[in-house]
Structures are given as structure tokens and as C-alpha cells.
Design an enzyme around this catalytic site. Structure first.
Site, PDB file in Angstrom:
ATOM      1  N   GLU A  29       0.834  -1.208   0.000  1.00  0.00           N
ATOM      2  CA  GLU A  29       0.000   0.000   0.000  1.00  0.00           C
ATOM      3  C   GLU A  29       0.869   1.258   0.000  1.00  0.00           C
ATOM      4  O   GLU A  29       0.609   2.224   0.716  1.00  0.00           O
ATOM      5  CB  GLU A  29      -0.975  -0.006   1.183  1.00  0.00           C
ATOM      6  CG  GLU A  29      -1.936  -1.195   1.141  1.00  0.00           C
ATOM      7  CD  GLU A  29      -3.068  -1.085   2.168  1.00  0.00           C
ATOM      8  OE1 GLU A  29      -2.973  -0.244   3.087  1.00  0.00           O
ATOM      9  OE2 GLU A  29      -4.057  -1.835   2.029  1.00  0.00           O
TER      10      GLU A  29
ATOM     11  N   GLU B  70      -5.309  -9.132   0.544  1.00  0.00           N
ATOM     12  CA  GLU B  70      -5.854  -9.058   1.902  1.00  0.00           C
ATOM     13  C   GLU B  70      -7.364  -8.883   1.835  1.00  0.00           C
ATOM     14  O   GLU B  70      -7.867  -8.053   1.076  1.00  0.00           O
ATOM     15  CB  GLU B  70      -5.269  -7.865   2.688  1.00  0.00           C
ATOM     16  CG  GLU B  70      -3.803  -7.959   3.024  1.00  0.00           C
ATOM     17  CD  GLU B  70      -3.300  -6.726   3.786  1.00  0.00           C
ATOM     18  OE1 GLU B  70      -4.144  -5.942   4.293  1.00  0.00           O
ATOM     19  OE2 GLU B  70      -2.077  -6.545   3.876  1.00  0.00           O
TER      20      GLU B  70
END
Length: 497
Positions: free
Chosen positions: A117, A264
Site C-alpha cells: 500500500e 488481503e
């Protein structure tokens, strides 16, 4: 909350085109006070049949423990190492040599996440992200591993703007200078877009605009389904809508053939007062439905039947994580191996059937301090009133003659005697729960359905005081107990004289 979970994971694979069967994997975070040792982690993975894992680093000991298991491993370049790797081909090559080549082929490393991220959590590193990816890939090419190991970087779904209806979604234009060359790289190397998808956060931030059932994959009546007015595609859950938004966002940049792997996704089982929907029931519902949805290869409305393999966040609750209380409670298991809840997987096939035998066992941690193990063994065979006579020299469970093996037998006997009640497999942190039967040879452990086809019930594990004290005396004579146990023996003998 300490309920039983039998979490078998089908060893499937995804092809570069996304046309293969989907798989379910798990993320392994270790921000935990009492971190399980590598052997305990791998034992849990093997016991649950988990065939795909993602690590947030490239921990040497865990990678060694994963050797020769066949488990497909994704390793990661942590964000704090990204700057050095993105600025130096040599640094990237050293990282690959140390963290990948050193473990191949014994450990089945199949992918590398470069950062995590980055665009949303470390934007100052964004300019060198693609360089880091290319340098890592070049090192794999030099080692002739580029076909075996794919390289990508996980993104938060928040980089997708205007995500509903999905057909109008696009990536935040601020990051086009990063996304375009990254997507070109993924396309040219046959890799995939890594995306973190969290319907929990979408639901939480929507201020009741998103129904809870829609976030949890629960069935919706047709009039409640979300419809994309541009494509007329119907969406029955948030997960599919977000994945399709990513497909459309790639199409907006003229990339139409890059598959997606969800790195995720999950739901927390507990939260604070501001997180009322972080519950065991919701976590169970979301993950159970997610697993079924992925393994059925249903794909998404835009790409039906195209695999969207997914890694569940996460294997363990991480009690040291900062932020809201929910951050500590995304795991399927507690650190001691105890499952947090029972997945409802009826209809997902026998691979994911719940455990009908209720077979769990308590074992000693292999990396526990030997003195602590001995003290716990003393207690189990003494005040714990476990029948430890099978551990006597010449008896069925005497071998192997070491404190780990003997403690495992005694800990498990106590655990079974206590009907597997919460806290009965702890022994001050030196024990953990497993679904792997520790029985060996003629040594059949309590609770095992074993080779002899017999189950030892609770009553046979609660010997009379005379039996316990007799065993204590014999075991002490073999050097197995501390002096404190001798005092207990004397007291018990005096009580019956």
C-alpha cells in the site's frame, strides 16, 4: 470465542491469465506478544491444509521451516527497505540473493510483494516503486527464476475513485505516473494486480448507505441488489463490486488482460464501542462466505468464472497492533493455536467441511524454555492429576525420552481431561493447540481416535490420588522432577498412611 475451526485449504493454483482455479491463502503477521515459533506456525498451516501464505517480510527462520512443505509462499520487501532497493540494482540483487535464492528450491517461493500500500501509506516512496519492482525482477531474471516467481505490489482499494457503479471507476489520477508503468510491467511479465479489499471498511465508512448483508455476502432479494446502470450488471456483494471497479479502472488506462489477486481481505471479530459490527458472528459469516465464493470460481459479474484468488487477513490475532481495538482481532487463530471461531462452510465441499471429530490436541512448544516445560510437566503429573504412567521407562510413551515429548503427552492428557476448556492448554505459555494427532507408534494420545480405533475418555484420565502419587515417586526416581515434587510425593503418601 475459543471454538473449533478446521480450516482445510485446497492446494489450487492461478494461471497468469487468471483462467485457473482460485485458491484461498492466509496472511501471517507476527505483531504478537507471545509469537509462535516457526515450527508451530508451520505445524498449524499443515494441520489446516493451508497451501498458500503471504509473509510481510522474508523471515529466514520461517522460510526455513516452510522448506519441503510444498506450501506456496509470497515474501515481501518491507516498506522501510523500499527506498534502498528502488535506488540500487545491486541492493535489489542482494535482497533477492539473501531472501529468495538462499531458500530456493526447498522453500516454494512463488511471488514477491514489493512494498505494501505504498501509494497510500508511504507516498514519498511512490516515485521509486516501479524501479524497485523492476530491479527485483531483473535479479530474478539473472537467476532464471522470473517464470517461477511473480513480482507485484499490493494496493489499497482506496486508490480507486468513483468506484460505484464499477463501470465508471478509475485510479486516482495523481498516481497515473506510477500506475501506467506498473501495469505495463505486470502485463509484460504475466504478473497480476495485487489488491487489498476490505468490505468491512467500506461498510463502516458508508454511514448506512451499504447494507450489512451486502458487505457480508448474505443473500439479497433481487430488488436489493446493486445494479450498474451503465452495464446492467447486478452486484450481490461489496467484494465483487470492488474487484470489478479495479478491472474497470485498469480498462480506463487501456489494460484489459491483467488478472487480480486479492492480497488481503477479512473481517474483525472484536472491536471497541465505536465498532459494533466487529463481531465473531460477522467475522465468521464474512470469511465463510468469502471462502465459498472464491473456491466456487464464480468470478465477478464483469468476469464470471475468472479466478480471483484471495489471501485472508489473517492467520493470528496481533495483539500488539496499534489503532482501533479491531486492529488486534482480524485473526482466525489466537497465538496459542486456539481457533477464534468455527467457520460455517457447509456446501463448500468436503475440503472445507467442519471438523466432525472435534479432534484437537495440546502440545508443548518446541522452542519453549526447558525449565519451564519441566515445571509444567511436574504440575500436570502432580497437582494436575494426569495419569503419566505411560511415560515411565519401558512404557508405551517413554520414547522419545525428552522433556518436550513427555510434556506434550502430559499437557494433552490434562487438556482432554478438562474437556478442552479455554485456558487448559497454556501452561504459562509453553503449550499450544494443534489439530495434528501427536500419537506415534504404540503411543496413542488421549483424545486420539488413533490406529487402535479407541478414544480415551475423560474419566480414565483422572486417576486416583494413589495412582498419581505412585507415578510421581517412580518418575522422580528417574530424575524427572525437581525437589519440590518430592515434597508433594511425601505429602500425598502421608495422606494415605
Amino acid at each position: 470465542m475459543a471454538l473449533l475451526l478446521l480450516f482445510f485449504m485446497l492446494p489450487l493454483s492461478i494461471s497468469a491469465s487468471g483462467s485457473g482455479d482460485a485458491f484461498i491463502g492466509v496472511n501471517i503477521g507476527v505483531d504478537i506478544t507471545d509469537v509462535p515459533g516457526p515450527t508451530e506456525i508451520v505445524a498449524l498451516l499443515k494441520a489446516q491444509g493451508i497451501q498458500h501464505v503471504r509473509l510481510y517480510d522474508a523471515d529466514r527462520d520461517l522460510l526455513r521451516a516452510l522448506a519441503k512443505t510444498g506450501i506456496r509462499v509470497t515474501v515481501s520487501v518491507p516498506n522501510d527497505q523500499l527506498l534502498g532497493i528502488g535506488q540500487s540494482n545491486a541492493t535489489a540483487a542482494n535482497w533477492v540473493n539473501r531472501n529468495v535464492i538462499a531458500h530456493i528450491p526447498a522453500t516454494n517461493i512463488t511471488a514477491i510483494c514489493v512494498g505494501s500500500e505504498v501509494l497510500t501509506t508511504l507516498p514519498n516512496a511512490a516515485p521509486i516503486l516501479v524501479s524497485a519492482i523492476n530491479f527485483i525482477h531483473s535479479a530474478l531474471v539473472a537467476a532464471n527464476l522470473d517464470q517461477q516467481i511473480k513480482v507485484s505490489s499490493p494496493h489499497s482499494s482506496s486508490i480507486i475513485l468513483d468506484s460505484f457503479p464499477p463501470s465508471q471507476a478509475f485510479f486516482n489520477r495523481t498516481w497515473n505516473s506510477v500506475m501506467v508503468p506498473m501495469l505495463k510491467f505486470l502485463q509484460s511479465t504475466g504478473s497480476y494486480l495485487m489488491l487489498n479489499v476490505y468490505p468491512y471498511y467500506d461498510y463502516q465508512q458508508a454511514n448506512d448507505a451499504i447494507p450489512l448483508d451486502y458487505a457480508l455476502f448474505r443473500p439479497l432479494p433481487p430488488n436489493k441488489e446493486a445494479v450498474d446502470s451503465n452495464t446492467l450488471l447486478h452486484y450481490t456483494n461489496v467484494f465483487d463490486a470492488v474487484v470489478d471497479a479495479a478491472y474497470f479502472a485498469m480498462s480506463d488506462l487501456n489494460f484489459t488482460d491483467i488478472p487480480i489477486v486479492v492480497t488481503e481481505s477479512g473481517w474483525p471479530s472484536k472491536g471497541d464501542s465505536s465498532e459494533p459490527d466487529a463481531t465473531v458472528d460477522n467475522a465468521n459469516t464474512y470469511n465463510s462466505n468469502l471462502i465459498r465464493h472464491v473456491l466456487n470460481n464464480t468470478g465477478t459479474p464483469k468476469h464470471p468464472g475468472i479466478a480471483v484468488s484471495t489471501y485472508i487477513y489473517e492467520l493470528y490475532n496481533e495483539d500488539l497492533r496499534s489503532g482501533p481495538f479491531s486492529e488486534k482481532n482480524w485473526g482466525l487463530f489466537y497465538a496459542n493455536g486456539e481457533p477464534v471461531y468455527t467457520l460455517h462452510l457447509t456446501g463448500a465441499g468436503t475440503i472445507f467441511a467442519n471438523d466432525t471429530t472435534n479432534q484437537t490436541f495440546c502440545v508443548a512448544k518446541s522452542n519453549a524454555d526447558s525449565k519451564m516445560l519441566q515445571a509444567a510437566l511436574d504440575w500436570a503429573c502432580g497437582p494436575g492429576k494426569v495419569d503419566c504412567s505411560p511415560l515411565l521407562q519401558g512404557q508405551t510413551c517413554y520414547q522419545p525420552d525428552n522433556v518436550v515429548s513427555h510434556s506434550t503427552y502430559a499437557f494433552n492428557a490434562y487438556y482432554q481431561k478438562m474437556d478442552k476448556s479455554p485456558g487448559s492448554c497454556d501452561f504459562k505459555g509453553v503449550a499450544s493447540i494443534t489439530t495434528t494427532d501427536p500419537s506415534h507408534g504404540s503411543c496413542i494420545f488421549p483424545g486420539s481416535h488413533g490406529r487402535k480405533g479407541t478414544r480415551i475418555n475423560g474419566t480414565s484420565l483422572a486417576p486416583s490420588n494413589s495412582t498419581s502419587s505412585g507415578y510421581l515417586l517412580q518418575y522422580y526416581s528417574n530424575g524427572g522432577f525437581f525437589t519440590s515434587s518430592l515434597g508433594l510425593v511425601v505429602l500425598l503418601l502421608c495422606a494415605f498412611m
